[in-house]
Design a protein around this motif. Structure first.
Motif, PDB file in Angstrom:
ATOM      1  N   GLY A  13      -6.689  56.168  48.446  1.00 46.84           N
ATOM      2  CA  GLY A  13      -5.961  57.367  48.032  1.00 46.84           C
ATOM      3  C   GLY A  13      -5.160  57.125  46.772  1.00 46.84           C
ATOM      4  N   ARG A  14      -4.606  58.184  46.271  1.00 47.59           N
ATOM      5  CA  ARG A  14      -3.812  58.120  45.051  1.00 47.59           C
ATOM      6  C   ARG A  14      -2.487  57.435  45.352  1.00 47.59           C
ATOM      7  N   ARG A  60       0.851  62.019  34.370  1.00 44.92           N
ATOM      8  CA  ARG A  60       0.808  62.990  35.462  1.00 44.92           C
ATOM      9  C   ARG A  60       2.226  63.420  35.816  1.00 44.92           C
ATOM     10  N   THR A  66       4.653  67.975  45.996  1.00 43.37           N
ATOM     11  CA  THR A  66       5.061  66.572  46.011  1.00 43.37           C
ATOM     12  C   THR A  66       6.578  66.450  45.955  1.00 43.37           C
TER      13      THR A  66
END
Length: 134
Positions: A13-14, A60, A66
């Motif tokens: 995952g990120r 980003r 988030t």
């Protein structure tokens, strides 16, 4: 970092955003009374916000969800108040007064004094021109 309970990354995952970056976003949000969506937009829009966060133009930016999840994790762990207390104490020790709110213009402007007598005021209200003015 303990309060956030990030995974170790073994499942893939990120990777998560840096917790210091995310806390700086909460500082921006608190000082400017911004919603999560507005915060995301303004970080992308304002170079001053990006510079404060240490982000480049091609980096980003955390989205609104988030930011919300970060704040919720800190709130559920009971860590958000302690973090902001420590942040405020650090600012005070450095000689700054941490405050939030709106900036108001409190400029004093000279205004002409009213020099009409009571009789002249009565004449003006009645629609007449005072005798001394003719």
């Amino acid at each position: 970092e303990l309060a956030l309970a990030y995974s170790d990354g073994s499942k893939g995952g990120r990777p998560p955003f840096d917790p210091v970056l995310m806390f700086k976003i909460l500082v921006i949000q608190t000082l400017n009374t911004l919603s999560d969506e507005r915060t995301e937009y303004l970080i992308n829009d304002r170079l001053s916000f990006m510079r404060f966060l240490g982000l480049g133009l091609s980096d980003r930016v955390p989205d609104a969800k988030t930011v919300w999840l970060f704040r919720e994790r800190l709130t559920q762990a009971g860590a958000i108040e302690r973090l902001f207390d420590r942040f405020d104490a650090t600012l005070r020790n450095a000689g700054y007064l941490p405050m939030s709110g709106q900036i108001l213009d409190a400029t004093l402007v000279a205004a002409p004094k009213q020099r009409n007598t009571n009789a002249e005021k009565a004449d003006l209200r009645a629609g007449r021109i005072p005798e001394d003015w003719q």
